[in-house]
Design a protein around this motif. Structure first.
Motif, PDB file in Angstrom:
ATOM      1  N   THR A 113       0.964  -1.227  -0.162  1.00 60.04           N
ATOM      2  CA  THR A 113       0.035  -0.165  -0.037  1.00 60.04           C
ATOM      3  C   THR A 113       0.950   1.272  -0.058  1.00 60.04           C
ATOM      4  O   THR A 113       0.531   2.262  -0.529  1.00 60.04           O
ATOM      5  N   SER A 114       1.985   1.192   0.549  1.00 62.16           N
ATOM      6  CA  SER A 114       2.887   2.384   0.534  1.00 62.16           C
ATOM      7  C   SER A 114       3.418   2.786  -0.653  1.00 62.16           C
ATOM      8  O   SER A 114       3.361   4.008  -0.959  1.00 62.16           O
ATOM      9  N   THR A 115       3.711   1.744  -1.573  1.00 65.81           N
ATOM     10  CA  THR A 115       4.089   1.818  -2.852  1.00 65.81           C
ATOM     11  C   THR A 115       2.910   2.417  -3.888  1.00 65.81           C
ATOM     12  O   THR A 115       3.249   3.240  -4.614  1.00 65.81           O
ATOM     13  N   ILE A 116       1.929   1.924  -3.555  1.00 64.25           N
ATOM     14  CA  ILE A 116       0.610   2.410  -4.215  1.00 64.25           C
ATOM     15  C   ILE A 116       0.581   4.007  -3.848  1.00 64.25           C
ATOM     16  O   ILE A 116       0.128   4.683  -4.734  1.00 64.25           O
ATOM     17  N   SER A 117       0.341   4.260  -2.485  1.00 61.25           N
ATOM     18  CA  SER A 117       0.251   5.581  -2.146  1.00 61.25           C
ATOM     19  C   SER A 117       1.305   6.452  -2.945  1.00 61.25           C
ATOM     20  O   SER A 117       0.904   7.463  -3.250  1.00 61.25           O
ATOM     21  N   PHE A 118       2.451   6.114  -2.894  1.00 56.89           N
ATOM     22  CA  PHE A 118       3.461   6.947  -3.572  1.00 56.89           C
ATOM     23  C   PHE A 118       3.239   7.183  -4.980  1.00 56.89           C
ATOM     24  O   PHE A 118       3.433   8.144  -5.627  1.00 56.89           O
ATOM     25  N   ASP A 119       2.611   6.096  -5.713  1.00 56.12           N
ATOM     26  CA  ASP A 119       2.187   6.097  -7.172  1.00 56.12           C
ATOM     27  C   ASP A 119       0.956   7.436  -7.062  1.00 56.12           C
ATOM     28  O   ASP A 119       1.282   8.401  -7.988  1.00 56.12           O
ATOM     29  N   ILE A 170      -0.574  12.906  -8.264  1.00 58.93           N
ATOM     30  CA  ILE A 170      -1.101  14.202  -7.841  1.00 58.93           C
ATOM     31  C   ILE A 170      -0.261  15.459  -7.913  1.00 58.93           C
ATOM     32  O   ILE A 170      -0.749  16.581  -8.293  1.00 58.93           O
ATOM     33  N   LYS A 171       0.964  15.162  -7.693  1.00 56.84           N
ATOM     34  CA  LYS A 171       1.953  16.310  -7.306  1.00 56.84           C
ATOM     35  C   LYS A 171       2.516  16.542  -8.773  1.00 56.84           C
ATOM     36  O   LYS A 171       2.564  17.689  -9.343  1.00 56.84           O
ATOM     37  N   THR A 195      -0.867  19.588  -7.994  1.00 55.54           N
ATOM     38  CA  THR A 195      -1.587  19.937  -6.792  1.00 55.54           C
ATOM     39  C   THR A 195      -0.919  19.320  -5.761  1.00 55.54           C
ATOM     40  O   THR A 195      -0.239  18.285  -5.754  1.00 55.54           O
ATOM     41  N   GLN A 196      -1.147  19.817  -4.462  1.00 61.37           N
ATOM     42  CA  GLN A 196      -0.790  19.191  -3.199  1.00 61.37           C
ATOM     43  C   GLN A 196      -1.728  17.938  -2.792  1.00 61.37           C
ATOM     44  O   GLN A 196      -2.804  18.070  -2.943  1.00 61.37           O
ATOM     45  N   PRO A 197      -1.025  16.668  -2.750  1.00 58.98           N
ATOM     46  CA  PRO A 197      -2.189  15.726  -2.273  1.00 58.98           C
ATOM     47  C   PRO A 197      -2.587  15.799  -0.919  1.00 58.98           C
ATOM     48  O   PRO A 197      -2.022  16.423   0.016  1.00 58.98           O
TER      49      PRO A 197
END
Length: 246
Positions: free
Chosen positions: A38-44, A49-50, A55-57
């Motif tokens: 999930t951390s890798t997914i979140s990084f994607d 978004i950035k 914009t700011q996630p």
């Protein structure tokens, strides 16, 4: 159906240019693949978004992804945009095929910088004004429905965001009459809850309260940019025509 109206931008990309920009940049992101982490997914998603949505996630985006995954939804690549409106940043897909996404509009109303929406086959439906509000609601609903002593799986998945947004047991301790009332008083305004309130008033033949609640729904500061409140209120007014013509 909630129709979106998008205002003009004070600077940067114009309303017509931004969707094209997102689509063009998204083609470069189509190669993103969600791993089991999930951390890798979140990084994607954060990177998308950035770098692409520019914009700011949201601060607790990773926590929301964990919660949605714990609910049984499948995390999808932010570049998986087939069938989506250009301004949606996809997060997860549920079993019915609806996609939970963040809305990146050119000029966001205050407090709704990246609302959480559900993209269905025939429209975009507002779930919450922001990520924190949606997490808060999910945790309250889990706590309120925890009548069988379940483990609080979603609260555990929410990690630090959950501890910040909601104290387990607060719904019961509040002694507020029902879950919908608690959510409206303690969490925020939600379209589906307001619509349910109107329908409940009709079921009780309380037509005055139904009309007042329907008008309240359409106040411009409540859900700016979404047309659903006006469509729903028009349907309410049509019911009055039927009621008073009988």
């Amino acid at each position: 159906m909630k129709a979106m109206k998008v205002g003009t931008s004070g600077g940067g990309s114009s309303p017509t240019a931004l969707p094209k920009l997102l689509l063009r940049r998204a083609r470069r992101a189509n190669s993103i693949r969600c791993s089991s982490s999930t951390s890798t997914i979140s990084f994607d998603h954060v990177s998308f978004i950035k770098d692409i949505a520019a914009t700011q996630p949201p601060q607790h985006l990773q926590c929301l992804l964990k919660i949605l995954q714990a609910k049984g939804e499948t995390i999808i690549s932010p570049g998986a945009r087939k069938g989506l409106i250009p301004l949606a940043v996809p997060l997860t897909e549920n079993q019915s095929g609806a996609v939970t996404a963040l809305l990146r509009w050119p000029t966001a109303p205050p407090g709704m910088e990246m609302p959480v929406v559900e993209v269905r086959k025939h429209g975009v439906w507002l779930l919450a004004k922001n990520v924190d509000q949606y997490i808060h609601r999910i945790l309250v609903e889990e706590d309120a429905n925890n009548t069988h002593g379940t483990s609080g799986q979603l609260y555990d998945a929410s990690s630090e965001a959950g501890k910040k947004l909601y104290i387990k047991g607060d719904f019961a301790e509040s002694r507020i009459a029902n879950l919908d009332s608690y959510l409206l008083k303690k969490v925020g305004l939600f379209p589906d809850i307001i619509e349910r309130k109107v329908k409940q008033h009709f079921e009780k033949d309380d037509h005055v309260s139904a009309m007042i609640t329907g008008e309240f729904y359409t106040k411009k500061d409540h859900f700016p940019g979404f047309g659903r409140p006006f469509v729903f209120n028009a349907e309410v007014l049509l019911k009055f025509v039927v009621v008073f013509s009988e």
